[in-house]
Design a protein around this motif. Sequence first.
Motif, PDB file in Angstrom:
ATOM      1  N   PHE A 119      10.087  -0.579  -7.755  1.00 30.32           N
ATOM      2  CA  PHE A 119       9.059  -1.611  -7.852  1.00 30.32           C
ATOM      3  C   PHE A 119       9.148  -2.597  -6.684  1.00 30.32           C
ATOM      4  CE2 PHE A 119       8.572  -0.012 -12.108  1.00 30.32           C
ATOM      5  CZ  PHE A 119       7.232  -0.256 -12.392  1.00 30.32           C
ATOM      6  N   ILE A 120      10.360  -2.863  -6.214  1.00 30.63           N
ATOM      7  CA  ILE A 120      10.508  -3.720  -5.027  1.00 30.63           C
ATOM      8  C   ILE A 120       9.863  -3.054  -3.815  1.00 30.63           C
ATOM      9  CG2 ILE A 120      12.180  -4.698  -3.413  1.00 30.63           C
ATOM     10  CD1 ILE A 120      14.085  -5.040  -5.822  1.00 30.63           C
ATOM     11  N   THR A 121      10.132  -1.763  -3.645  1.00 33.06           N
ATOM     12  CA  THR A 121       9.539  -1.009  -2.545  1.00 33.06           C
ATOM     13  C   THR A 121       8.023  -0.973  -2.662  1.00 33.06           C
ATOM     14  OG1 THR A 121      11.523   0.381  -2.463  1.00 33.06           O
ATOM     15  CG2 THR A 121       9.567   1.201  -1.344  1.00 33.06           C
ATOM     16  N   LEU A 122       7.540  -0.799  -3.891  1.00 34.44           N
ATOM     17  CA  LEU A 122       6.094  -0.789  -4.123  1.00 34.44           C
ATOM     18  C   LEU A 122       5.471  -2.123  -3.717  1.00 34.44           C
ATOM     19  CD1 LEU A 122       3.833   0.994  -5.330  1.00 34.44           C
ATOM     20  CD2 LEU A 122       4.253  -0.124  -7.521  1.00 34.44           C
ATOM     21  N   GLY A 123       6.159  -3.215  -4.058  1.00 33.96           N
ATOM     22  CA  GLY A 123       5.658  -4.534  -3.671  1.00 33.96           C
ATOM     23  C   GLY A 123       5.659  -4.732  -2.166  1.00 33.96           C
ATOM     24  N   MET A 124       6.718  -4.278  -1.504  1.00 34.64           N
ATOM     25  CA  MET A 124       6.789  -4.406  -0.044  1.00 34.64           C
ATOM     26  C   MET A 124       5.684  -3.616   0.641  1.00 34.64           C
ATOM     27  SD  MET A 124      10.837  -4.134   0.865  1.00 34.64           S
ATOM     28  CE  MET A 124      12.019  -5.354   0.314  1.00 34.64           C
ATOM     29  N   GLY A 125       5.305  -2.490   0.053  1.00 39.13           N
ATOM     30  CA  GLY A 125       4.310  -1.617   0.677  1.00 39.13           C
ATOM     31  C   GLY A 125       2.873  -2.028   0.438  1.00 39.13           C
ATOM     32  N   LEU A 126       2.638  -3.035  -0.417  1.00 38.87           N
ATOM     33  CA  LEU A 126       1.270  -3.466  -0.677  1.00 38.87           C
ATOM     34  C   LEU A 126       0.672  -4.125   0.571  1.00 38.87           C
ATOM     35  CD1 LEU A 126       1.330  -4.952  -4.297  1.00 38.87           C
ATOM     36  CD2 LEU A 126       0.288  -2.822  -3.534  1.00 38.87           C
ATOM     37  N   ASN A 127      -0.482  -3.657   0.958  1.00 43.23           N
ATOM     38  CA  ASN A 127      -1.164  -4.206   2.131  1.00 43.23           C
ATOM     39  C   ASN A 127      -1.972  -5.416   1.693  1.00 43.23           C
ATOM     40  OD1 ASN A 127      -2.790  -4.716   4.389  1.00 43.23           O
ATOM     41  ND2 ASN A 127      -2.828  -2.553   4.956  1.00 43.23           N
ATOM     42  N   LEU A 128      -1.363  -6.596   1.759  1.00 42.19           N
ATOM     43  CA  LEU A 128      -2.017  -7.812   1.280  1.00 42.19           C
ATOM     44  C   LEU A 128      -3.283  -8.179   2.060  1.00 42.19           C
ATOM     45  CD1 LEU A 128       1.010 -10.114   0.392  1.00 42.19           C
ATOM     46  CD2 LEU A 128      -0.289  -8.568  -1.068  1.00 42.19           C
ATOM     47  N   PRO A 129      -3.300  -8.027   3.409  1.00 39.99           N
ATOM     48  CA  PRO A 129      -4.563  -8.311   4.114  1.00 39.99           C
ATOM     49  C   PRO A 129      -5.719  -7.435   3.625  1.00 39.99           C
ATOM     50  CG  PRO A 129      -2.746  -8.240   5.660  1.00 39.99           C
ATOM     51  CD  PRO A 129      -2.200  -7.766   4.348  1.00 39.99           C
ATOM     52  N   LEU A 130      -5.445  -6.148   3.378  1.00 42.17           N
ATOM     53  CA  LEU A 130      -6.491  -5.254   2.872  1.00 42.17           C
ATOM     54  C   LEU A 130      -6.929  -5.672   1.470  1.00 42.17           C
ATOM     55  CD1 LEU A 130      -8.177  -2.692   3.280  1.00 42.17           C
ATOM     56  CD2 LEU A 130      -6.284  -1.384   2.290  1.00 42.17           C
ATOM     57  N   LEU A 131      -5.957  -6.058   0.633  1.00 38.51           N
ATOM     58  CA  LEU A 131      -6.294  -6.527  -0.711  1.00 38.51           C
ATOM     59  C   LEU A 131      -7.115  -7.808  -0.646  1.00 38.51           C
ATOM     60  CD1 LEU A 131      -2.916  -5.948  -2.618  1.00 38.51           C
ATOM     61  CD2 LEU A 131      -4.942  -4.506  -2.630  1.00 38.51           C
ATOM     62  N   GLY A 132      -6.768  -8.692   0.301  1.00 37.83           N
ATOM     63  CA  GLY A 132      -7.509  -9.937   0.439  1.00 37.83           C
ATOM     64  C   GLY A 132      -8.940  -9.724   0.894  1.00 37.83           C
ATOM     65  N   GLN A 133      -9.145  -8.760   1.780  1.00 39.92           N
ATOM     66  CA  GLN A 133     -10.489  -8.477   2.278  1.00 39.92           C
ATOM     67  C   GLN A 133     -11.384  -7.842   1.207  1.00 39.92           C
ATOM     68  OE1 GLN A 133      -9.903  -6.027   5.733  1.00 39.92           O
ATOM     69  NE2 GLN A 133      -8.760  -7.612   6.842  1.00 39.92           N
ATOM     70  N   ASN A 134     -10.769  -7.113   0.274  1.00 42.70           N
ATOM     71  CA  ASN A 134     -11.550  -6.391  -0.740  1.00 42.70           C
ATOM     72  C   ASN A 134     -11.188  -6.845  -2.150  1.00 42.70           C
ATOM     73  OD1 ASN A 134     -12.792  -4.054   1.071  1.00 42.70           O
ATOM     74  ND2 ASN A 134     -10.629  -4.206   1.608  1.00 42.70           N
ATOM     75  N   TRP A 135     -10.843  -8.120  -2.289  1.00 43.21           N
ATOM     76  CA  TRP A 135     -10.343  -8.600  -3.579  1.00 43.21           C
ATOM     77  C   TRP A 135     -11.385  -8.467  -4.677  1.00 43.21           C
ATOM     78  CZ3 TRP A 135     -12.819 -12.481  -6.154  1.00 43.21           C
ATOM     79  CH2 TRP A 135     -13.728 -13.242  -5.420  1.00 43.21           C
ATOM     80  N   TYR A 136     -12.637  -8.680  -4.350  1.00 44.46           N
ATOM     81  CA  TYR A 136     -13.684  -8.624  -5.379  1.00 44.46           C
ATOM     82  C   TYR A 136     -13.884  -7.200  -5.895  1.00 44.46           C
ATOM     83  CZ  TYR A 136     -16.195  -7.502  -1.059  1.00 44.46           C
ATOM     84  OH  TYR A 136     -16.567  -6.957   0.142  1.00 44.46           O
ATOM     85  N   ILE A 137     -13.754  -6.215  -4.997  1.00 43.55           N
ATOM     86  CA  ILE A 137     -13.879  -4.813  -5.418  1.00 43.55           C
ATOM     87  C   ILE A 137     -12.701  -4.433  -6.301  1.00 43.55           C
ATOM     88  CG2 ILE A 137     -13.995  -2.424  -4.629  1.00 43.55           C
ATOM     89  CD1 ILE A 137     -15.273  -3.411  -2.056  1.00 43.55           C
ATOM     90  N   ILE A 138     -11.494  -4.846  -5.880  1.00 46.38           N
ATOM     91  CA  ILE A 138     -10.286  -4.520  -6.647  1.00 46.38           C
ATOM     92  C   ILE A 138     -10.311  -5.209  -8.006  1.00 46.38           C
ATOM     93  CG2 ILE A 138      -7.773  -4.727  -6.683  1.00 46.38           C
ATOM     94  CD1 ILE A 138      -7.899  -4.572  -3.595  1.00 46.38           C
ATOM     95  N   LEU A 139     -10.694  -6.481  -8.021  1.00 50.20           N
ATOM     96  CA  LEU A 139     -10.763  -7.228  -9.280  1.00 50.20           C
ATOM     97  C   LEU A 139     -11.776  -6.595 -10.234  1.00 50.20           C
ATOM     98  CD1 LEU A 139      -9.874  -9.675 -10.940  1.00 50.20           C
ATOM     99  CD2 LEU A 139     -11.693 -11.003  -9.836  1.00 50.20           C
ATOM    100  N   ALA A 140     -12.935  -6.235  -9.708  1.00 44.19           N
ATOM    101  CA  ALA A 140     -13.949  -5.585 -10.544  1.00 44.19           C
ATOM    102  C   ALA A 140     -13.447  -4.243 -11.063  1.00 44.19           C
ATOM    103  CB  ALA A 140     -15.239  -5.395  -9.743  1.00 44.19           C
ATOM    104  N   GLY A 141     -12.738  -3.504 -10.204  1.00 40.93           N
ATOM    105  CA  GLY A 141     -12.205  -2.208 -10.631  1.00 40.93           C
ATOM    106  C   GLY A 141     -11.159  -2.343 -11.722  1.00 40.93           C
ATOM    107  N   VAL A 142     -10.270  -3.337 -11.577  1.00 35.97           N
ATOM    108  CA  VAL A 142      -9.222  -3.551 -12.591  1.00 35.97           C
ATOM    109  C   VAL A 142      -9.842  -3.955 -13.931  1.00 35.97           C
ATOM    110  CG1 VAL A 142      -7.280  -5.021 -13.242  1.00 35.97           C
ATOM    111  CG2 VAL A 142      -7.423  -4.105 -10.923  1.00 35.97           C
TER     112      VAL A 142
END
Length: 318
Positions: free
Chosen positions: A273-296
Amino acid sequence: MTTAILIFFAILFVLMCILRVARIGALVAFLLAGIISGPYVLNLFQLTETWTFLGDLGILFLWFSLGLEINMRRLWDMRRTIFGFGAAQVLMVAVMLFPILAGITPWSMLGCIMVALLFAMSSTSEDMQLLTDRNQLNTNMGRQTFSILLFQDLLSIPLLAMLPVFAGKSFNLGATAIDVVVLSVALIVGVVVVGCFILNPLMRLVAKLKSKEVFLLTIMLNIIIWAVVMDLMGLPVGLGAFLAGMLLSETIYRHQVSAEISPYSMLFLAFFFITLGMGLNLPLLGQNWYIILAGVIGLMVVKFWAIFMVARVRHVSV
């Protein structure tokens, strides 16, 4: 490096205390700690091959722990709930998601089916820990939830075996179905034969040595051997770890194995889970937060209605 490790453990300690008060599982703390200490926030650590290797070990131990919980007798006793309620929930989620994916993505039909089935899965480790922390594992809701999770774990085996098919390679439904059936039967026969005639005598011999280190090493060796065997057969190594767990679950030392391996399993799962957190691309998540939030949110709504409808049809109180 020493300062970075100190800061990391301080972050992890604070997160675990906060999430414990909020009655949220500790694995979420490891995920958040990985995000905060990763390259996109504090940059304490980089996602190197060492971290990736530790994360892969976490997956192996997760599969092994799942296999250790699944023995033939338990499967038979819970067969109606597992293959009834569990299968219906997965099928309902996949049926509801398939037309959505087919309508909004350019994927092929097989690709939409595969992704729909993957979205129907849940985090077994996190869900089981949450039920345990809330003392709900032995309640009716806990048993029904366990049945759903167990079916998802069992379904993941043929899904892993069929990944090349869903990836767009040659598809022969009859041959694929035969391969899955043969693999399943071979696994069942292998568990019974190897567990009864090889592992039981071997574990009995190891137990006579009265050495905790040798006992633990035997467990580790069993995981590695079956992971290597599956890898040589062209199958996922996680399947080998799962098989190793099932083999040991058929021995008389199942509970001792679980007690000995549990701390190491949790440790390496934390690394995953630590590795999974390190690998999250936060800039990409920030750019598409509304799509990800809607999907979740959409996925949560679909899963809720799927479980609700199946529970009403089967007269299950959840």
